[in-house]
Design a protein around this motif. Structure first.
Motif, PDB file in Angstrom:
ATOM      1  N   ASP A   6       0.844  -1.216   0.000  1.00  9.36           N
ATOM      2  CA  ASP A   6       0.000   0.000   0.000  1.00  9.36           C
ATOM      3  C   ASP A   6       0.873   1.257   0.000  1.00  9.36           C
ATOM      4  OD1 ASP A   6       0.948   0.426   2.560  1.00  9.36           O
ATOM      5  OD2 ASP A   6      -0.989   0.229   3.556  1.00  9.36           O
ATOM      6  N   VAL A 163     -13.223  -4.146   6.036  1.00  8.56           N
ATOM      7  CA  VAL A 163     -12.818  -2.866   6.619  1.00  8.56           C
ATOM      8  C   VAL A 163     -12.337  -2.997   8.075  1.00  8.56           C
ATOM      9  CG1 VAL A 163     -13.374  -0.418   6.922  1.00  8.56           C
ATOM     10  CG2 VAL A 163     -14.510  -1.728   5.119  1.00  8.56           C
ATOM     11  N   PRO A 165     -11.133  -1.975  11.491  1.00 10.41           N
ATOM     12  CA  PRO A 165     -11.403  -0.710  12.203  1.00 10.41           C
ATOM     13  C   PRO A 165     -10.188  -0.242  13.014  1.00 10.41           C
ATOM     14  CG  PRO A 165     -12.159  -2.530  13.526  1.00 10.41           C
ATOM     15  CD  PRO A 165     -11.529  -3.147  12.283  1.00 10.41           C
ATOM     16  N   PRO A 166     -10.112   1.039  13.301  1.00 14.81           N
ATOM     17  CA  PRO A 166      -9.078   1.495  14.246  1.00 14.81           C
ATOM     18  C   PRO A 166      -9.424   1.008  15.658  1.00 14.81           C
ATOM     19  CG  PRO A 166     -10.002   3.337  12.974  1.00 14.81           C
ATOM     20  CD  PRO A 166     -10.902   2.169  12.764  1.00 14.81           C
ATOM     21  N   TRP A 169     -11.250   3.307  18.209  1.00 12.42           N
ATOM     22  CA  TRP A 169     -12.693   3.512  18.318  1.00 12.42           C
ATOM     23  C   TRP A 169     -13.187   2.937  19.645  1.00 12.42           C
ATOM     24  CZ3 TRP A 169     -14.977   1.601  12.983  1.00 12.42           C
ATOM     25  CH2 TRP A 169     -14.694   2.573  12.005  1.00 12.42           C
ATOM     26  N   GLY A 199      -6.841  -4.176   4.964  1.00 10.56           N
ATOM     27  CA  GLY A 199      -5.699  -3.275   5.161  1.00 10.56           C
ATOM     28  C   GLY A 199      -5.297  -3.260   6.620  1.00 10.56           C
ATOM     29  N   SER A 201      -3.050  -1.150   8.107  1.00  9.43           N
ATOM     30  CA  SER A 201      -2.615   0.124   8.690  1.00  9.43           C
ATOM     31  C   SER A 201      -3.727   0.835   9.464  1.00  9.43           C
ATOM     32  CB  SER A 201      -2.065   1.037   7.598  1.00  9.43           C
ATOM     33  OG  SER A 201      -3.093   1.401   6.707  1.00  9.43           O
ATOM     34  N   ASN A 202      -4.979   0.528   9.102  1.00 14.76           N
ATOM     35  CA  ASN A 202      -6.107   1.169   9.775  1.00 14.76           C
ATOM     36  C   ASN A 202      -6.157   0.854  11.274  1.00 14.76           C
ATOM     37  OD1 ASN A 202      -7.983   3.006   8.900  1.00 14.76           O
ATOM     38  ND2 ASN A 202      -9.659   1.526   8.803  1.00 14.76           N
ATOM     39  N   THR A 205      -4.485   3.346  13.666  1.00 17.14           N
ATOM     40  CA  THR A 205      -4.704   4.771  13.449  1.00 17.14           C
ATOM     41  C   THR A 205      -4.831   5.490  14.792  1.00 17.14           C
ATOM     42  OG1 THR A 205      -5.804   4.335  11.357  1.00 17.14           O
ATOM     43  CG2 THR A 205      -6.241   6.476  12.367  1.00 17.14           C
ATOM     44  N   GLU A 217      -0.193  -4.835  15.392  1.00 18.44           N
ATOM     45  CA  GLU A 217      -0.304  -5.203  13.977  1.00 18.44           C
ATOM     46  C   GLU A 217       0.240  -6.610  13.734  1.00 18.44           C
ATOM     47  OE1 GLU A 217      -0.021  -0.793  11.820  1.00 18.44           O
ATOM     48  OE2 GLU A 217       1.789  -2.007  12.044  1.00 18.44           O
TER      49      GLU A 217
END
Lengths: 285, 285
Positions: A6, A163, A165-166, A169, A199, A201-202, A205, A217
């Protein structure tokens, strides 16, 4: 689990500047550095682009393809730029991506049929809200498949992005686990070996502590691999993440093991900057 | 996922020597070092023991308990030594463990009733062969539960050890994945929230490259946590494994996330060598 770089992101000042000034060299150098790490594909992320999105996309694709034959994910929400990219690309392309957002259903999804391309489908509501639980994600996945078929795109063409999530949240950690369960059970829910993409990297965040972010990660990428994720988008130059991702992929997928298959920690890859060949094997299984 | 230290092993020359010469000090020192890392419990592994197994076990338990109130797993295949350990122990104890092996069914399993203790049950055939697939593992788990109930031991008392295989086995990697699936689905198969335990060190048996072994263990421990493993046995002094295990446990279990909960990489724990208190919370959930 195959790794997708990415690194080619408009959000990087170096890339933004290169696109603006039509300077091929920095793009080529970055692509070569990524190719050395042998990703399965490169995500070419232009965002919505500037004044002349089509010309910018054409320039970007040409610069990338001048040094690699790797498959490309064309990653833009601008339908005109997406079309320009698909027309310009000579390498294999994947459209990244569509969702239930009406503009994407109308302008992006049909391009998958027109260009006979795989397309990423995001598990998001039409207004880009993130679903609250697994059940909502399954409903959206079914709806995406329905929309694809109505647009003449075979459901096997759709690669689902649930998707990530961070964690920052309020319920990020619960959602991160829901994403793992969705990846694991989606093939059963949909009734075929649907491919999934995510992905990394999210997840981190908002993290200020890079070392902690990396630990999270590393663990999560192992969980994603174990859940059956097919494609992991990540910074392919971040060896401390790429190594665990490759080791996890090996644990999750190989049938026969030998110690020689395990990449050593921070092992130097061969300094071969020739582009990697197209992988003809872009199928689940 | 709670961590259990497997450091107190008879296979370590230092421990073997201490038991032989009845030297309390080396045992105490090792226990103190382990306790600093805050494991949930300590596995006290004496193997079959020497000439006077009961006296050796009593000495070992007393030496350990002189410096800690942590729960102990008493890990021996010798029924007399097991009984001696259970009689000697003041800390909470878990019997580690029984299998379908007739001698263990007859002589070890009944001790769980007599001493009102939790007991580890290994998914192995009566001759200690490892089952070939998930279905065989489920059958053995059901049989273990049946044997436990017939011996007056509630099934909730049994903690299942699906036996992590060495990757170096011909089909080790396939079996390692089967173990993950068994951990994930066993509660559904058995119809209650059965607890599971697994030892990490077996995975890399035979590995000559320590760095590669570590990478595999780091990924696999994340997969175990994600599958829902309750207790992970590991070298609690191996920070490079303990950190990912704790981060994975956090990802797999916590309901609310904050960055402060993430242990930093190789973060120094407080130099408090006082023993940790007994954890009263030895239940699934």
């Amino acid at each position: 689990m195959k790794l997708i770089a990415d690194n080619l992101r408009i959000t990087k000042p170096m890339i933004r500047e290169a696109l603006k000034s039509r300077d091929t060299r920095p793009v080529q150098e970055l692509v070569k550095r990524c190719a050395v790490q042998r990703p399965f594909a490169l995500d070419v992320n232009t965002g919505p682009l500037g004044k002349n999105p089509e010309a910018e996309m054409r320039f970007f694709i040409a610069a990338v393809e001048s040094v690699t034959t790797l498959p490309l994910l064309i990653d833009t929400s601008n339908p005109m730029a997406m079309r320009a990219g698909l027309e310009a690309a000579k390498n294999r392309v994947i459209i990244n991506g569509f969702s239930l957002e009406p503009r994407k259903l109308e302008m992006i999804l049909p391009l998958a049929k027109e260009f006979d391309a795989d397309i990423v489908g995001f598990l998001l509501y039409p207004d880009s809200r993130v679903p609250k639980n697994e059940a909502e994600r399954f409903e959206i996945a079914l709806e995406l498949m329905d929309k694809a078929e109505r647009a003449g795109v075979a459901r096997e063409r759709v690669i689902i992005d649930p998707v990530v999530p961070p964690l920052a949240w309020t319920d990020g950690i619960v959602q991160a686990r829901a994403v793992l369960n969705v990846i694991r059970t989606l093939p059963e829910v949909l009734g075929f070996a649907v491919r999934t993409i995510g992905g990394i990297s999210n997840l981190g965040t908002g993290a200020r502590d890079k070392a902690k972010r990396r630990l999270l990660e590393q663990s999560y990428v192992a969980m994603l691999a174990s859940a059956g994720l097919d494609f992991a988008l990540m910074d392919i130059l971040d060896t401390a993440l790429v190594q665990p991702a490759r080791v996890s992929a090996l644990l999750a997928k190989e049938e026969i093991f030998s110690w020689a298959m395990v990449p050593g920690p921070c092992e130097a890859l061969p300094q071969d900057t020739k582009s990697a060949p197209i992988n003809p094997n872009f199928k689940k299984g």
